[in-house]
Structures are given as structure tokens and as C-alpha cells.
Design an enzyme around this catalytic site. Sequence first.
Site, PDB file in Angstrom:
ATOM      1  N   TRP A 128       0.874  -1.188   0.000  1.00 56.97           N
ATOM      2  CA  TRP A 128       0.000   0.000   0.000  1.00 56.97           C
ATOM      3  C   TRP A 128       0.909   1.235   0.000  1.00 56.97           C
ATOM      4  O   TRP A 128       1.790   1.338   0.881  1.00 56.97           O
ATOM      5  CB  TRP A 128      -0.856  -0.041   1.265  1.00 56.97           C
ATOM      6  CG  TRP A 128      -1.874   1.044   1.408  1.00 56.97           C
ATOM      7  CD1 TRP A 128      -2.783   1.450   0.473  1.00 56.97           C
ATOM      8  CD2 TRP A 128      -2.116   1.837   2.580  1.00 56.97           C
ATOM      9  NE1 TRP A 128      -3.569   2.446   0.994  1.00 56.97           N
ATOM     10  CE2 TRP A 128      -3.178   2.708   2.279  1.00 56.97           C
ATOM     11  CE3 TRP A 128      -1.544   1.906   3.850  1.00 56.97           C
ATOM     12  CZ2 TRP A 128      -3.675   3.627   3.200  1.00 56.97           C
ATOM     13  CZ3 TRP A 128      -2.033   2.813   4.769  1.00 56.97           C
ATOM     14  CH2 TRP A 128      -3.089   3.657   4.439  1.00 56.97           C
ATOM     15  N   ASP A 209      -0.637  -5.270   9.152  1.00 55.55           N
ATOM     16  CA  ASP A 209      -1.701  -4.393   8.667  1.00 55.55           C
ATOM     17  C   ASP A 209      -2.876  -5.297   8.293  1.00 55.55           C
ATOM     18  O   ASP A 209      -2.771  -6.127   7.378  1.00 55.55           O
ATOM     19  CB  ASP A 209      -1.216  -3.583   7.457  1.00 55.55           C
ATOM     20  CG  ASP A 209      -2.215  -2.489   7.079  1.00 55.55           C
ATOM     21  OD1 ASP A 209      -3.352  -2.510   7.594  1.00 55.55           O
ATOM     22  OD2 ASP A 209      -1.867  -1.618   6.267  1.00 55.55           O
ATOM     23  N   LYS A 244     -13.499  -1.242   5.819  1.00 57.33           N
ATOM     24  CA  LYS A 244     -14.102  -2.066   4.759  1.00 57.33           C
ATOM     25  C   LYS A 244     -15.074  -3.095   5.330  1.00 57.33           C
ATOM     26  O   LYS A 244     -16.166  -3.245   4.832  1.00 57.33           O
ATOM     27  CB  LYS A 244     -13.042  -2.809   3.946  1.00 57.33           C
ATOM     28  CG  LYS A 244     -11.671  -2.204   3.946  1.00 57.33           C
ATOM     29  CD  LYS A 244     -11.518  -1.081   2.956  1.00 57.33           C
ATOM     30  CE  LYS A 244     -10.188  -0.404   3.221  1.00 57.33           C
ATOM     31  NZ  LYS A 244      -9.791   0.555   2.259  1.00 57.33           N
TER      32      LYS A 244
HETATM   33  C1  LMR Z   1      -6.960   1.615  -0.729  1.00 57.08           C
HETATM   34  O1  LMR Z   1      -5.870   1.021  -0.718  1.00 57.08           O
HETATM   35  O2  LMR Z   1      -7.540   1.926  -1.769  1.00 57.08           O
HETATM   36  C2  LMR Z   1      -7.639   1.935   0.565  1.00 57.08           C
HETATM   37  O3  LMR Z   1      -6.906   1.393   1.616  1.00 57.08           O
HETATM   38  C3  LMR Z   1      -7.969   3.365   0.719  1.00 57.08           C
HETATM   39  C4  LMR Z   1      -6.765   4.216   1.021  1.00 57.08           C
HETATM   40  O4  LMR Z   1      -6.815   4.953   2.016  1.00 57.08           O
HETATM   41  O5  LMR Z   1      -5.779   4.174   0.280  1.00 57.08           O
END
Ligand code: LMR
Length: 394
Positions: A128, A209, A244
Amino acid sequence: MFESLTMAPPDPILGLTDAFNEDTNPKKINLGVGVYQDASGKTPVFTSVKKAEERLWRNEGTKNYLAISGLAEFDKQVQGLVLGSDTALLARAQTAQTPGGTAALRVAADFLKVACKKNKIWISNPSWPNHNNVFQAAGIEVGTYPYYDITEKTLAFDAMMEALRAIPEGDVLLVHGCCHNPSGMDPDVDQWKQIAAVAAERKLLLMVDLAYLGLGRGLEEDAAGVRLLCQSGCDVLIAASFSKNFGLYRERTAGLILIAQDADAAKRAFSHVKQSIRANYSNPPSHGGSVVATILGDPELRQEWENEVADMRGRMQEMRQMFVDTLKAKGVQQDFSFLIRQNGMFSFSGLTKDHVKALREKYGIYTVASGRINVAGMTRNNMDAICQAIAKVL
Ligand code: LMR
């Protein structure tokens, strides 16, 4: 002084939502941000959440501050949900309610830097994008370990294990508890055991996470890896988001769970977590945590919520299959069947930057620049348009 500043780059995920909202194309489709959409393309409030909110509205008697660690009932329920009924583990756990998973990560980051004197965290490649921002903002250097084999469209398990074995003793290792973001590829139980063993051997501190619990294979199944890590003998921090799986995105609701070697060590360490919270936002907002605590603490509401999570999971699995089948029917030669083996909202589709650009500019279909697509943005109604456009740009 502000005149000298140039524009910061837009956020790769939330900046995309801004661009999507500004797009006037009536046929636009958002496969970018990780937000669940139902079969009609809406992101509704869960029925269990509405019921809990009604109950809270009737019964709430004060707006006094919460404790630094939030609602005690929330903290207890979250520990039970994530860690299960293993009482030995629960006895050496402490939990704080935080404003979203990002705050849980940031509080953890400050705690790791200030109290634990940690200078380096290792995250998966890819991960992420905000992991980098959060840990760097706390002054922690971010290193990466291989995770996803882009050619084979599978977990790069051997390469990952080799890299984990080379991590210096005592460093922090970040893993995604389930539904890896962005690849959708998770280790199986046997692989989790091997990861836990290497983490223990290297005396790593684990940061998990956990933002998609229940959206992969099931609530218990998705918690299996995290629970194995908690049994590894390592100290563990878990950022458990409820954006989510409770649809509480804008209520910013999460828990930061700390697991130490024994109850006393957990209490001492947690006192430093509380210092980090106090310096960041003092104490958390109440609403989202009250909703989660109400639902998890009431057998009927909990069952209703579990059914809603199961429906989301089922719909996403159905969309994965339909996407693969429709692309095939459109004559796409490339094999997309790897999507069926992936978990949760995301898939690393293999679409290149040029494909992503063409999809957006020509068809109003928004995906993250890395090629990550959110399968929860697909519906029976928009599937044909998505697959037709992909067939054209490939
Ligand atoms: C995502 O990865 O799309 C979600 O976790 C929203 C975000 O805050 O990035």
C-alpha cells in the site's frame, strides 16, 4: 514563505478519487480506491450498522472524552475478533481504539521510533503506497522485500523467505494480515508458519496491517496467519481497520493491538503507545468504535454483520470469475485466471501504465497507476463495458 512551495504530487489512490469525481463522463467506472460497492454500484451503510446506530442514538448519555485508548468494550471485542478465544494470548494483549487504520499505523510508527528506538521497517514489494509515507513521517527508514512474482502472477515465496532471512536482527517486519494490498495474493497456512519461524529466528518485531479481515476466505480463515504470527514468540503490533469490513470508512475506526511476552510487559509497552496517541490526537472519536462494539457484543447483530460480510465476500468472488469469463468471451488471449486465486478487493492485473492511461482517457475507467484494480467496483451491469475496454487497450 508559502510562496516558495511547489505543488505536492496527488495521492496515488485518494487523488484518483478526486479525479474520478471531477470527471463528467456519464459512463465512468471507479476501480481505483478500495471501497466496496454492491451489485447496484452503491456503497451502502450496513443494516447491522444502522441498527447499532439507532440503539446508540437512543442510549448515548454523554459526549465526554473517551479514554486515551478509547472504549474499553471496543478494545475487548476487537481483541476477541482478531486473536480468537486463546486466553493466553489475550492475557498479554493491549488494545487502543484509533481513528482509522492509518492512525493505528502512525501511532505504531511513533511508538516504534520513540519508545522502541527502531529505525527501519521492511515492507513488501509491492505494498500500500501510504505505508512509505506513514513510517517515513515518523522518521523510520523503509526497506522492501520481494513479495509478488509479476510474471507468474503468484507469491514470490522463495525470494521473500530469502530476503526475510537477511533482515538484520531486531528490525521491524510489516506484513499484510490477509487480502494483500495491492496483489490479492496471501500466504497459505504452511507459508505463514514458515514466515513466523523466520521472524522468531531473526528476532523481528512484527507489524501487521489487517484492513480486510473477512473479505478473503472468512473471518476465522483470514485471521489464521495473524494468529500464527502472534504465537511466534515475537512482539507484535496489529493495525486492524474496520473501514471495509464494517463499511465505516468515513467514521475512521480501527484498533491497534499490542502483544508482548507477558501481561506486565504489555502494560508497560502500552503506556508508551498511549503517550504516542496523546501527542497525535489525544483520544479517539467515539462513534465508529461504539458501533463496532455494539455489533460485536450483541449475538443477533453480530450474526447479521457476519452475514453481510459473507455477502460482500461472495459478490467479490463472483465478480472475479465473471471478469475472467467475460474477458475470455471478448477474445482476450492473455490468461487472467490468476484473479480467481487472489483474495479480497484487489488484484494486480498486469495492466501497464499505458493501459491504465488509455482506460481512463478513452473509457472513463479508473484504476490505480500500478495496475491494481478493485474487483468490488465491478457489477453485472458494468462488467461488459470494463472487459470491452480492456480488450481494446491490450
Ligand atoms: C486503498 O488502498 O484503496 C484503501 O486502503 C484506501 C486508502 O486509504 O488508500
